[in-house]
Design an enzyme around this catalytic site. Structure first.
Site, PDB file in Angstrom:
ATOM      1  N   THR A  18      -2.197   3.793  -7.582  1.00  0.00           N
ATOM      2  CA  THR A  18      -3.265   4.639  -8.097  1.00  0.00           C
ATOM      3  C   THR A  18      -2.678   5.776  -8.925  1.00  0.00           C
ATOM      4  O   THR A  18      -3.170   6.103 -10.006  1.00  0.00           O
ATOM      5  CB  THR A  18      -4.063   5.241  -6.924  1.00  0.00           C
ATOM      6  OG1 THR A  18      -4.341   4.198  -6.000  1.00  0.00           O
ATOM      7  CG2 THR A  18      -5.328   5.883  -7.380  1.00  0.00           C
ATOM      8  N   PRO A  23       0.828  -1.206   0.000  1.00  0.00           N
ATOM      9  CA  PRO A  23       0.000   0.000   0.000  1.00  0.00           C
ATOM     10  C   PRO A  23       0.868   1.265   0.000  1.00  0.00           C
ATOM     11  O   PRO A  23       1.924   1.286   0.627  1.00  0.00           O
ATOM     12  CB  PRO A  23      -0.764  -0.085   1.329  1.00  0.00           C
ATOM     13  CG  PRO A  23      -0.621  -1.481   1.802  1.00  0.00           C
ATOM     14  CD  PRO A  23       0.611  -2.029   1.199  1.00  0.00           C
ATOM     15  N   HIS A  50      21.246   0.116  24.417  1.00  0.00           N
ATOM     16  CA  HIS A  50      21.119  -0.193  22.976  1.00  0.00           C
ATOM     17  C   HIS A  50      22.267   0.465  22.205  1.00  0.00           C
ATOM     18  O   HIS A  50      22.961  -0.172  21.415  1.00  0.00           O
ATOM     19  CB  HIS A  50      19.825   0.391  22.400  1.00  0.00           C
ATOM     20  CG  HIS A  50      18.578  -0.319  22.811  1.00  0.00           C
ATOM     21  ND1 HIS A  50      18.403  -1.659  22.632  1.00  0.00           N
ATOM     22  CD2 HIS A  50      17.426   0.145  23.361  1.00  0.00           C
ATOM     23  CE1 HIS A  50      17.189  -2.000  23.064  1.00  0.00           C
ATOM     24  NE2 HIS A  50      16.580  -0.926  23.522  1.00  0.00           N
ATOM     25  N   GLU A  67      18.206   2.998  27.018  1.00  0.00           N
ATOM     26  CA  GLU A  67      18.514   3.494  25.664  1.00  0.00           C
ATOM     27  C   GLU A  67      20.021   3.509  25.409  1.00  0.00           C
ATOM     28  O   GLU A  67      20.477   3.127  24.327  1.00  0.00           O
ATOM     29  CB  GLU A  67      17.931   4.902  25.451  1.00  0.00           C
ATOM     30  CG  GLU A  67      16.416   4.971  25.459  1.00  0.00           C
ATOM     31  CD  GLU A  67      15.760   3.955  24.538  1.00  0.00           C
ATOM     32  OE1 GLU A  67      16.348   3.624  23.491  1.00  0.00           O
ATOM     33  OE2 GLU A  67      14.664   3.466  24.878  1.00  0.00           O
TER      34      GLU A  67
END
Ligand code: ADP
Length: 631
Positions: A223, A218, A441, A438
């Protein structure tokens, strides 16, 4: 020829059916309205009038309780004076031809009269019958006219279709408005050429294409491409969604397909665009939940596609993101035999889309759209259009006349993680946990070799649920991911929880999303990418709808499935341990950076990396052997 006749007969039959329906509906409506009027008249008369016997009338006359009387041939209408038992009701009684009546009335001094010469009957009929009938008729038209329009053109034309509502004579969109998607454009150019000069193709005896299927996720511009084909060829564009055909009345969808093709043939050459064609084109052999209406509609569509004259220049473009569920009959030669893939844009494609949309927005001179394109891997055209628009909105909000780079970067984050939620109040303790999570990470990412650079770390909560997040962005577009990279990705995802363990020696709920993603990646390594020794290159899952969410479907025995879980768990444990080891070895660095993040709330990639590089602790994976220990 025969076929054509058959089809015409079928059409006529359907029209007859529709007419029958119309008349039945009209008759029921009229009877209902007449019933309501009768009921209304009855209620009205019993409320305002009352029948009395002749002697009751005479008694009233004798007691001089009558104001006025009107004598008709068969009925005497009496208006009693105020204060009688009848209140202010009008009374009536039968005219029994009493000869003394007039004398009695005169002596009692009652005003009396006969029926008026003009025809009161006609007037009465007009007021009591024709008026209300007209009134209800108008209401009926208004109500059903509106409903009917929604259903396709009024009650009296059930099957008429709404296609004309979406018809455009000239879309005004060209291939220039569609950025990227070069292969798709290339395939569609042929159709444009055919619409321009059909004789070139027919002369040589070539059959012209009737339809093409645009396949892709999508928002990739299907279109837009269809409109561009119509725009390039300067032909009318009819657009409908597959679900528009499927109605609550059986047979309506088929009638709509017929109408649509009739209209299109009148306007030929033209383009018919059917969005979400899977809504009608679903495979018919699906045993469960078969749907008569849908099947009829599909059959009609197939019949129409076969039936129309290919030299006329009607081209049907269908769009879908689930090509695998389409009925095979729809895909055979002569129908939607061409498949045009409209996939997610790559880096260059994304930059082009951004450029197309940036043209409509006033931007500062030094805008770097490549950076935005780099920051949005996986985004489709619609997302990118949205990002540019969000940036423009932000600029207006801040009272600026031009969009700057920061607006674009912020809107990328809004799309990724939601808006900033600065008013959420977190306790200091919680903030601390989020900061360590955080930085966990980010630090693991910085310490491992096969990871994307950290772009930003923040603990400003976002509306989409994140309390903070670490943004890593790839340096360049990647099409292949190695096993090592996948392992490192999982380790980074688990780095948040590992940091909580290392620092606080306790764990929180904050890692739920990391866990989900890490598990999925580990599972994919086992079941789809054949990255484990145990299962070697065996396909254990296959992706069912690759253009939508790409959810895998398992195709193995229950026993194997249990073993898959075990192997997946092994990978997760391995990565979790590795993350913990890395952070333990760099716990001072973890604390310093987390304190800094707590103070500043947001750290950019450069600031973060300079802190990592300054540190005396292990700066990178190459100098430790944690990675090797896992292999
Ligand atoms: P689809 O039909 O594939 O779901 P659309 O064609 O409706 O997607 O795209 C939605 C919007 O996204 C378009 O109106 C356009 O603004 C933008 N868009 C998508 N792809 C592109 C592209 N390749 N170039 C420019 N704009 C695009």
């Amino acid at each position: 020829m025969n076929n054509q006749n058959n089809k015409n007969t079928k059409n006529n039959k359907n029209d007859d059916d529709n007419n029958n329906k119309k008349w039945k509906f009209g008759a029921v409506y009229i009877v209902a309205v007449l019933g309501v009027i009768m009921l209304f008249n009855y209620a009205k008369s019993s409320f305002y009038t009352k029948e009395v016997t002749y002697d009751e009338f005479l008694a009233l006359l004798n007691n001089k309780q009558i104001e006025e009387v009107s004598i008709a041939r068969d009925k005497i209408t009496i208006d009693p004076k105020d204060g009688t038992v009848y209140g202010d009701k009008i009374l009536y009684t039968a005219n029994i031809g009493d000869k003394d009546l007039v004398t009695g009335l005169k002596s009692a001094g009652v005003k009396f009269s006969g029926p008026v010469a003009s025809n009161p009957l006609l007037l009465e009929i007009l007021i009591t019958w024709v008026g209300p009938l007209l009134f209800f008729f108008l209401i009926g038209r208004l109500m059903f006219g509106r409903m009917g329009k929604k259903m396709g053109g009024g009650v009296m034309s059930f099957g008429k279709n709404t296609a004309k509502l979406y018809a455009e004579n000239e879309t005004g969109i060209t291939f220039k408005d569609v950025a990227g998607q070069e292969e798709a454009k290339e395939s569609l150019k042929e159709i444009v050429d055919f619409l321009h000069q059909p004789q070139k193709y027919t002369e040589i005896g070539a059959k012209l294409p009737k339809g093409a299927l645009l396949v892709g996720p999508p928002g990739t511009g299907k279109t837009l491409l269809a409109k561009a084909v119509a725009g390039e060829a300067h032909v009318p564009f009819f657009s409908l969604s597959g679900s528009d055909f499927v109605e609550m009345f059986v047979g309506m969808g088929a009638a709509r397909v017929r109408d649509l093709f009739k209209q299109a043939e009148e306007k030929a050459p033209c383009i018919i665009f059917i969005d979400e064609i899977d809504a009608i084109g679903k495979s018919r052999d699906n045993a469960m939940g078969s749907n008569d209406e849908r099947e009829q509609t599909l059959n009609q569509l197939l019949a129409e596609m076969d039936g129309f004259d290919p030299t006329k220049g009607v081209v049907i473009l269908g769009a879908t993101n689930r090509p695998e569920i389409l009925d095979k009959a729809l895909l055979r030669p002569g129908r939607f035999d061409r498949r045009v893939i409209v996939d997610r844009p790559d880096l260059k494609g994304r930059e082009d889309v951004l450029k197309v949309h940036a043209k409509d927005v006033k931007m500062e001179e030094d805008i770097d759209l490549t950076a935005v394109a780099k920051a949005t891997p996986g985004a489709v055209g619609a997302d990118l259009a949205n990002i540019v628009n969000e940036a423009a909105l932000r600029a207006v909000k801040q009272g600026r006349k031009l969009v700057n780079q920061e607006d674009l970067e912020e809107s990328v984050e809004v799309i990724l993680a939601g808006k900033e939620k600065r008013d959420r109040i977190m306790s200091d303790k919680e903030k601390r946990i989020v900061a360590f999570h955080e930085v966990g990470h980010a630090l693991v990412a910085a310490l491992l070799k096969n990871t994307d650079p950290v772009h930003k770390i923040t603990i400003v909560p976002r509306t989409m649920g994140a309390l903070g997040y670490t943004l890593q962005l790839p340096d360049e577009e990647k099409y292949l991911v190695s096993k090592e990279e996948m392992m490192d990705q999982i380790t980074v995802m688990l780095g948040g929880r590992a940091a909580e363990e290392v620092e606080f020696n306790s764990i929180s709920t904050g890692a739920s999303n990391d866990i989900e993603r890490a598990t999925q990646t580990a599972r994919n390594m086992v079941t789809i990418y054949g990255m484990t020794e145990e299962f070697d290159m065996m396909a254990l899952e296959s992706v069912s709808n690759r253009y939508l969410d790409g959810r895998p479907v398992q195709n193995c025995s229950a026993k194997t499935s249990a073993r898959i879980d075990e192997v997946t768990l092994e990978i997760i444990k391995e990565c979790h341990d590795k993350a913990k080891q890395l952070l333990k070895g760099n716990s001072n660095l973890l604390t310093t950076i987390s304190e800094k993040l707590l103070e500043k709330e947001t750290l950019l990639g450069d600031e973060f990396m300079s802190m990592v590089n300054e540190s005396s602790e292990i700066p990178s994976e190459s100098s430790d052997n944690t990675g090797k220990a896992l292999e």
